[in-house]
Design a protein around this motif. Structure first.
Motif, PDB file in Angstrom:
ATOM      1  N   LEU A  69       4.909   3.160 -12.774  1.00 25.73           N
ATOM      2  CA  LEU A  69       4.940   2.106 -11.758  1.00 25.73           C
ATOM      3  C   LEU A  69       5.586   2.628 -10.473  1.00 25.73           C
ATOM      4  N   ALA A  70       6.713   3.357 -10.658  1.00 21.65           N
ATOM      5  CA  ALA A  70       7.423   3.899  -9.490  1.00 21.65           C
ATOM      6  C   ALA A  70       6.599   4.986  -8.813  1.00 21.65           C
ATOM      7  N   ALA A  71       5.785   5.699  -9.598  1.00 23.46           N
ATOM      8  CA  ALA A  71       4.996   6.791  -9.024  1.00 23.46           C
ATOM      9  C   ALA A  71       3.775   6.258  -8.272  1.00 23.46           C
ATOM     10  N   LEU A  72       3.183   5.176  -8.762  1.00 25.84           N
ATOM     11  CA  LEU A  72       1.903   4.730  -8.189  1.00 25.84           C
ATOM     12  C   LEU A  72       2.036   3.597  -7.165  1.00 25.84           C
ATOM     13  N   SER A  73       2.912   2.626  -7.453  1.00 29.56           N
ATOM     14  CA  SER A  73       2.928   1.442  -6.580  1.00 29.56           C
ATOM     15  C   SER A  73       3.283   1.752  -5.116  1.00 29.56           C
ATOM     16  N   PRO A  74       4.217   2.689  -4.806  1.00 25.73           N
ATOM     17  CA  PRO A  74       4.462   2.970  -3.385  1.00 25.73           C
ATOM     18  C   PRO A  74       3.201   3.431  -2.657  1.00 25.73           C
ATOM     19  N   PHE A  75       2.367   4.205  -3.343  1.00 26.82           N
ATOM     20  CA  PHE A  75       1.129   4.673  -2.695  1.00 26.82           C
ATOM     21  C   PHE A  75       0.189   3.491  -2.435  1.00 26.82           C
ATOM     22  N   ALA A  76       0.125   2.581  -3.426  1.00 25.88           N
ATOM     23  CA  ALA A  76      -0.756   1.410  -3.261  1.00 25.88           C
ATOM     24  C   ALA A  76      -0.275   0.543  -2.090  1.00 25.88           C
ATOM     25  N   ILE A  77       1.019   0.303  -2.038  1.00 24.96           N
ATOM     26  CA  ILE A  77       1.570  -0.536  -0.950  1.00 24.96           C
ATOM     27  C   ILE A  77       1.379   0.170   0.391  1.00 24.96           C
ATOM     28  N   HIS A  78       1.576   1.509   0.397  1.00 20.97           N
ATOM     29  CA  HIS A  78       1.392   2.271   1.643  1.00 20.97           C
ATOM     30  C   HIS A  78      -0.048   2.192   2.115  1.00 20.97           C
ATOM     31  N   LEU A  79      -0.959   2.227   1.134  1.00 26.87           N
ATOM     32  CA  LEU A  79      -2.378   2.161   1.484  1.00 26.87           C
ATOM     33  C   LEU A  79      -2.689   0.823   2.168  1.00 26.87           C
ATOM     34  N   ILE A  80      -2.125  -0.265   1.623  1.00 24.29           N
ATOM     35  CA  ILE A  80      -2.408  -1.593   2.180  1.00 24.29           C
ATOM     36  C   ILE A  80      -1.719  -1.768   3.534  1.00 24.29           C
ATOM     37  N   PHE A  81      -0.403  -1.549   3.559  1.00 23.48           N
ATOM     38  CA  PHE A  81       0.342  -1.838   4.792  1.00 23.48           C
ATOM     39  C   PHE A  81       0.238  -0.704   5.817  1.00 23.48           C
ATOM     40  N   GLY A  82       0.418   0.539   5.344  1.00 22.60           N
ATOM     41  CA  GLY A  82       0.444   1.666   6.279  1.00 22.60           C
ATOM     42  C   GLY A  82      -0.931   2.028   6.811  1.00 22.60           C
ATOM     43  N   LYS A  83      -1.907   2.102   5.889  1.00 18.52           N
ATOM     44  CA  LYS A  83      -3.235   2.575   6.300  1.00 18.52           C
ATOM     45  C   LYS A  83      -4.094   1.424   6.848  1.00 18.52           C
ATOM     46  N   LEU A  84      -4.213   0.335   6.048  1.00 18.60           N
ATOM     47  CA  LEU A  84      -5.121  -0.745   6.455  1.00 18.60           C
ATOM     48  C   LEU A  84      -4.522  -1.628   7.546  1.00 18.60           C
ATOM     49  N   LEU A  85      -3.240  -1.984   7.416  1.00 19.49           N
ATOM     50  CA  LEU A  85      -2.636  -2.898   8.395  1.00 19.49           C
ATOM     51  C   LEU A  85      -1.873  -2.160   9.502  1.00 19.49           C
ATOM     52  N   ARG A  86      -1.827  -0.854   9.420  1.00 20.71           N
ATOM     53  CA  ARG A  86      -1.231   0.010  10.454  1.00 20.71           C
ATOM     54  C   ARG A  86       0.237  -0.302  10.746  1.00 20.71           C
ATOM     55  N   VAL A  87       0.979  -0.610   9.697  1.00 14.88           N
ATOM     56  CA  VAL A  87       2.430  -0.751   9.863  1.00 14.88           C
ATOM     57  C   VAL A  87       3.010   0.668   9.873  1.00 14.88           C
ATOM     58  N   PRO A  88       3.809   1.012  10.908  1.00 16.86           N
ATOM     59  CA  PRO A  88       4.315   2.394  10.968  1.00 16.86           C
ATOM     60  C   PRO A  88       5.402   2.659   9.922  1.00 16.86           C
ATOM     61  N   LEU A  89       5.004   3.089   8.729  1.00 17.14           N
ATOM     62  CA  LEU A  89       5.979   3.364   7.674  1.00 17.14           C
ATOM     63  C   LEU A  89       6.429   4.826   7.789  1.00 17.14           C
ATOM     64  N   PRO A  90       7.733   5.091   7.649  1.00 14.70           N
ATOM     65  CA  PRO A  90       8.230   6.463   7.870  1.00 14.70           C
ATOM     66  C   PRO A  90       7.709   7.452   6.828  1.00 14.70           C
ATOM     67  N   ALA A  91       7.296   8.636   7.306  1.00 19.04           N
ATOM     68  CA  ALA A  91       6.755   9.658   6.385  1.00 19.04           C
ATOM     69  C   ALA A  91       7.887  10.383   5.666  1.00 19.04           C
ATOM     70  N   GLY A  92       8.950  10.735   6.402  1.00 18.50           N
ATOM     71  CA  GLY A  92      10.114  11.390   5.796  1.00 18.50           C
ATOM     72  C   GLY A  92       9.765  12.679   5.092  1.00 18.50           C
ATOM     73  N   LEU A  93      10.309  12.870   3.885  1.00 21.53           N
ATOM     74  CA  LEU A  93      10.129  14.130   3.168  1.00 21.53           C
ATOM     75  C   LEU A  93       8.762  14.248   2.497  1.00 21.53           C
ATOM     76  N   LEU A  94       8.134  13.105   2.215  1.00 20.02           N
ATOM     77  CA  LEU A  94       6.865  13.139   1.475  1.00 20.02           C
ATOM     78  C   LEU A  94       5.789  12.336   2.201  1.00 20.02           C
ATOM     79  N   PRO A  95       5.022  12.995   3.086  1.00 21.94           N
ATOM     80  CA  PRO A  95       3.963  12.258   3.789  1.00 21.94           C
ATOM     81  C   PRO A  95       2.808  11.919   2.831  1.00 21.94           C
ATOM     82  N   THR A  96       2.109  10.856   3.134  1.00 19.15           N
ATOM     83  CA  THR A  96       0.976  10.471   2.275  1.00 19.15           C
ATOM     84  C   THR A  96      -0.249  11.311   2.653  1.00 19.15           C
ATOM     85  N   PRO A  97      -1.185  11.464   1.723  1.00 21.02           N
ATOM     86  CA  PRO A  97      -2.359  12.299   2.028  1.00 21.02           C
ATOM     87  C   PRO A  97      -3.270  11.717   3.114  1.00 21.02           C
ATOM     88  N   TRP A  98      -3.134  10.367   3.419  1.00 22.25           N
ATOM     89  CA  TRP A  98      -4.021   9.793   4.427  1.00 22.25           C
ATOM     90  C   TRP A  98      -3.348   9.679   5.779  1.00 22.25           C
TER      91      TRP A  98
END
Lengths: 164, 503
Positions: free
Chosen positions: A135-164
């Protein structure tokens, strides 16, 4: 976290008095009879009166006790929570984790911070690692996909940027 | 009118609106069916998403999600005896008793069918009541607005299932929170303590998410997990509903009317509508002894009532910006954000948008029937999801959603703070809904109050001079004083009885 009415009522009296004083010392608007001070004054006085009424038990008879639903045959009663004093502090975990998010998200990045939050909340609610870890491994990516990618909320990349 | 209606159709027949509405319906059904997650919470968590949608699509998501969540709260109520939303709590025992008698389909079918009928009755009331009320509202001055807003706040405290004094205190707390910031008659920083983040004031949405969502996760930390759902196979969900409609048509109509009236009252929402209607159904039933043993009559009336109140709750929201319930409070925030500022002029200047809202309500309630049936069939799988998997996701949505409101970490701090405030208030019998109304309406109440005082040159008398203002004032003051009057009466009565018996 249930406090006696005298404690919560007294707190309201102090808060109301502070609000009224805070309003009283605000600068008035030149040439106008009323300014930003009136509303806090009224609210402060209202809070003081309510606080006093609560301390003296006015309105207490209106409070409804929580109804306990009797168990049916075959239903198993859930184990009562442990009665230790520190057990109640568990309730503070969610706001503490939100503050952790504020402090850490920019440095660690969204994915890592979110994963820690999910893992801690999930285990605190009794999940085994077999559930909490994926759950901890997958859900952040799912939430990032919805808010960061689709809704364009600027979520910080920090040490681990997402592949998209 | 026909032209406006065609324009409204054009507004809602875009792919964006259709997809938003469908997705929000499914989302509302899922959140509503999970025990402990209320319809208000579902709507509050949806707000950050609405930022990125067109005004009509944004309203569509709120309408669809709230209507669906109120219905789907019945599902765990009937299957597990744990109401999904507080609005279903009134008749969860009854529905569960029916399930135990092997009538789960009838109970759930009545839930979906009468909810849809109630929702449509509610929207009809919105269509009929709102325009004439808007005409009256156009003649209102700030004096009337002030009393009306105060009355709205008072209604919220009257109907709270708690001490009215505590509810009034909660309302004052909300008003105090709304004082923070520089948006005040003097434009000076007020209660900001030098913190620049507080200059803009406390946004209602993070406060709402905090008290409704974070506080719920906090409570989950201390309460045991609900029991798992036993496996069950369902037959036809809608069988027998038409027979019930004919048999209980009067109960259904009464439920709709009560729901509409309670919805229109500011501050009283679907929860209150369901409780009142269920009690009325039992009181006026020909077979009151059957209540509690798995009798469908109360379900019909209360189910019709709570969904009717959802749509009619939009009447005061759209007309005066005074929320009918907590869901409407969130909707007002979204309306303002999208440039559809609530007020009587909305009906003349943005008539097509108004019709679009009506149409969306009707569509949402029609859509509820097929989606509701599908939801009942998959509920067994959704209810298997453990709380330890759902709550962390909700926490994450709270953090990201509150950040998204202003792309500012201060939103997350606000959510955390209001989570604690909401949790402590609830634990001590202070209704959080009253505080939320205070926060939402604070700026409006202050503006009406201060503008009226400036107009009257500091005199209180003009607040009572206009006839409508005087009536509203009498009602608001009566509501404010009644707990004290009841308390005095109860104190005096035993003394009189003792004196009469000579002891």
């Amino acid at each position: 976290m249930r406090l006696p009415d005298s404690v919560t009522g007294s707190f309201l009296v102090v808060l109301g008095a502070a609000a009224a004083y805070g309003g009283y010392i605000l600068p008035p608007v030149p040439g106008q009879p009323v300014g930003p001070n009136v509303f806090p004054l009224v609210i402060g006085i209202g809070l003081v009166l309510c606080g006093l009424a609560i301390v003296f038990g006015i309105g207490h008879s209106f409070e409804e006790e929580e109804e306990l639903v009797p168990l049916e045959d075959g239903q198993v009663a859930a184990a009562p929570p442990p009665q230790s004093k520190l057990y109640g502090l568990r309730a503070l975990l969610p706001p503490a984790l939100l503050l952790f998010y504020v402090a850490a998200a920019d440095r660690l990045g969204f994915i890592i911070t979110a994963a820690i939050m999910v893992y801690v909340t999930s285990t605190a609610l009794g999940a085994k690692w077999k559930l909490a870890l994926p759950l901890a491994a997958l859900s952040p990516f799912a939430i990032h996909l919805i808010f960061g990618k689709l809704l364009r909320v600027p979520l910080p990349a920090g040490l681990l940027p997402t592949p998209w | 009118m026909l032209k406006t209606l065609i324009e409204a159709f054009a507004l809602i027949s875009t792919w964006e609106v259709i997809i938003a509405m469908f997705a929000a319906s499914v989302y509302g059904l899922v959140i509503g069916s999970l025990p402990g997650l209320s319809a208000t919470m579902a709507t509050a968590l949806l707000v950050p998403v609405t930022f990125y949608l067109s005004p009509i699509a944004a309203i569509a998501t709120i309408v669809a999600a709230s209507s669906m969540a109120i219905f789907s709260g019945d599902i765990p109520g009937a299957l597990l005896r744990i109401p999904g939303t507080p609005a279903s709590a009134a008749y969860a025992d009854e529905a569960y008793a029916m399930t135990r008698k092997g009538q789960a389909e009838l109970a759930l079918g009545a839930g979906v069918w009468f909810s849809a009928v109630g929702g449509i009755a509610g929207v009809l009331s919105l269509m009929i009541l709102a325009p004439p009320l808007a005409e009256i509202a156009l003649s209102f001055s700030t004096f009337e607005y002030f009393w009306l807003a105060l009355l709205g706040l008072m209604c919220a405290t009257l109907v709270a299932r708690s001490s009215p004094v505590k509810a009034i205190a909660g309302m004052f707390l909300g008003l105090l929170v709304s004082c923070i910031g520089i948006e005040n008659p003097g434009g000076v920083p007020r209660f900001t303590f030098g913190i620049t983040d507080l200059f803009g004031g406390i946004e209602p949405i993070p406060a709402l998410v905090g008290v409704f969502a974070v506080a719920q996760v906090m409570r989950a930390m201390l309460t045991p997990e609900p029991p798992p759902l036993p496996r069950r196979k369902f037959g036809s969900i809608m069988a027998g509903q038409w027979k019930l409609t004919k048999l209980y048509h009067w109960q259904m109509t009464r439920g709709n009317i009560v729901g509409i009236i309670i919805g229109v009252l500011p501050g009283a929402g679907a929860d209150m509508a369901a409780w009142v209607s269920y009690a009325m159904s039992k009181r006026f039933s020909k077979e009151p002894e059957k209540f509690g043993t798995g009798h469908v009559e109360g379900l019909v009336e209360a189910g019709a009532s709570n969904n009717a109140s959802i749509a009619s709750g939009w009447v005061p929201s759209l007309l005066f910006g005074i929320p009918g319930d907590t869901i409407a409070a969130i909707a007002i925030g979204v309306l303002y954000m999208k440039g559809l500022n609530p007020g009587p002029t909305l009906f003349t200047e943005k008539a097509s948008s108004m019709y679009a809202i009506y149409l969306m309500f009707i569509i949402a309630n029609i859509l509820m029937i097929p989606l509701g049936i599908a939801m009942i069939r998959v509920a067994a799988y959704i209810l298997l999801a453990p709380r330890s998997a759902i709550m962390p996701i909700i926490m994450l949505c709270c953090a990201v959603g509150s950040f998204a409101i202003g792309n500012n970490m201060f939103g997350v701090v606000t959510v955390a703070a209001f989570g604690v405030i909401g949790y402590v208030m609830e634990a001590n019998g202070y209704p959080v809904a009253a505080m939320v109304l205070g926060i939402v309406m604070g700026t409006m109440v202050e503006q009406a109050f201060v503008t009226s005082l400036i107009k009257s040159d500091g005199s209180i008398l003009p607040f009572f001079e206009r006839p409508v203002a005087a009536i509203l004032a009498a009602m608001a003051i009566g509501a404010l004083l009644w707990p004290v009057m009841v308390w005095v009466w109860r104190k005096v009565k035993p003394a009189q009885t003792a004196a009469a018996t000579g002891r």
